[in-house]
Write an enzyme that holds these catalytic residues in place. Structure first.
Site, PDB file in Angstrom:
ATOM      1  N   MET A   1       0.847  -1.177   0.000  1.00 21.20           N
ATOM      2  CA  MET A   1       0.000   0.000   0.000  1.00 21.20           C
ATOM      3  C   MET A   1       0.884   1.227   0.000  1.00 21.20           C
ATOM      4  O   MET A   1       1.214   1.708   1.045  1.00 21.20           O
ATOM      5  CB  MET A   1      -0.895  -0.080   1.233  1.00 21.20           C
ATOM      6  N   PRO A   2       1.309   1.685  -1.128  1.00 18.80           N
ATOM      7  CA  PRO A   2       2.060   2.939  -1.134  1.00 18.80           C
ATOM      8  C   PRO A   2       1.137   4.148  -1.028  1.00 18.80           C
ATOM      9  O   PRO A   2       0.017   4.141  -1.521  1.00 18.80           O
ATOM     10  CB  PRO A   2       2.757   2.932  -2.496  1.00 18.80           C
ATOM     11  N   LEU A   3       1.640   5.147  -0.348  1.00 15.62           N
ATOM     12  CA  LEU A   3       1.015   6.462  -0.336  1.00 15.62           C
ATOM     13  C   LEU A   3       2.013   7.399  -1.005  1.00 15.62           C
ATOM     14  O   LEU A   3       3.147   7.529  -0.540  1.00 15.62           O
ATOM     15  CB  LEU A   3       0.720   6.927   1.088  1.00 15.62           C
ATOM     16  N   THR A  72       5.551   6.437   0.663  1.00 20.25           N
ATOM     17  CA  THR A  72       5.533   5.655   1.895  1.00 20.25           C
ATOM     18  C   THR A  72       4.982   4.289   1.524  1.00 20.25           C
ATOM     19  O   THR A  72       3.929   4.186   0.889  1.00 20.25           O
ATOM     20  CB  THR A  72       4.643   6.330   2.959  1.00 20.25           C
TER      21      THR A  72
END
Length: 127
Positions: A1-3, A72
């Site tokens: 889950m990249p932000l 992130t």
């Protein structure tokens, strides 16, 4: 889950930041195994007084077209995957949007899986 956070100086094309984000998402899908629909991005444009950078740190000649990208993501990617991600992002932004390679600044922030909640107050990835 990249932000993904993208920071650029205000651009005359209102779709420019979104198009940067599209290239980043495609690069993450192809290099670090980000699944389909796992696309969360914050795209910010700044005036010159709120977008500060050193134009020659580490001998890299940056211009006003600098794109700062912070991703992130869960820890665990290999050094080779990270290098491939950096190269893929820089080269796709260059070839698709004309952004100079020198103007692509990328920072990865790795976190443990339990540091995410996708909604409902639940840590979906916590074991």
């Amino acid at each position: 889950m990249p932000l993904v956070r993208v920071e650029i100086k205000k651009h005359s094309d209102p779709t420019f930041a979104k198009r940067i984000g599209e290239q980043i998402y495609a690069a993450m899908r192809s290099t670090i195994n980000v699944p389909e629909h796992d696309n969360f991005q914050i795209l910010n444009e700044h005036d010159g007084e709120h977008f500060i950078f050193d134009p020659q740190y580490l001998g890299i000649q940056r211009s006003e077209g600098l794109v700062i990208i912070q991703i992130t993501l869960n820890e665990g990617r290999t050094l080779e995957q990270k290098k491939a991600l950096y190269q893929t992002i820089a080269h796709s932004l260059n070839s698709q949007l004309g952004i100079r390679l020198e103007d692509v600044f990328i920072n990865l922030v790795e976190v443990k899986k339990e540091n995410w909640s996708f909604g409902n107050g639940i840590a979906q990835y916590a074991s």
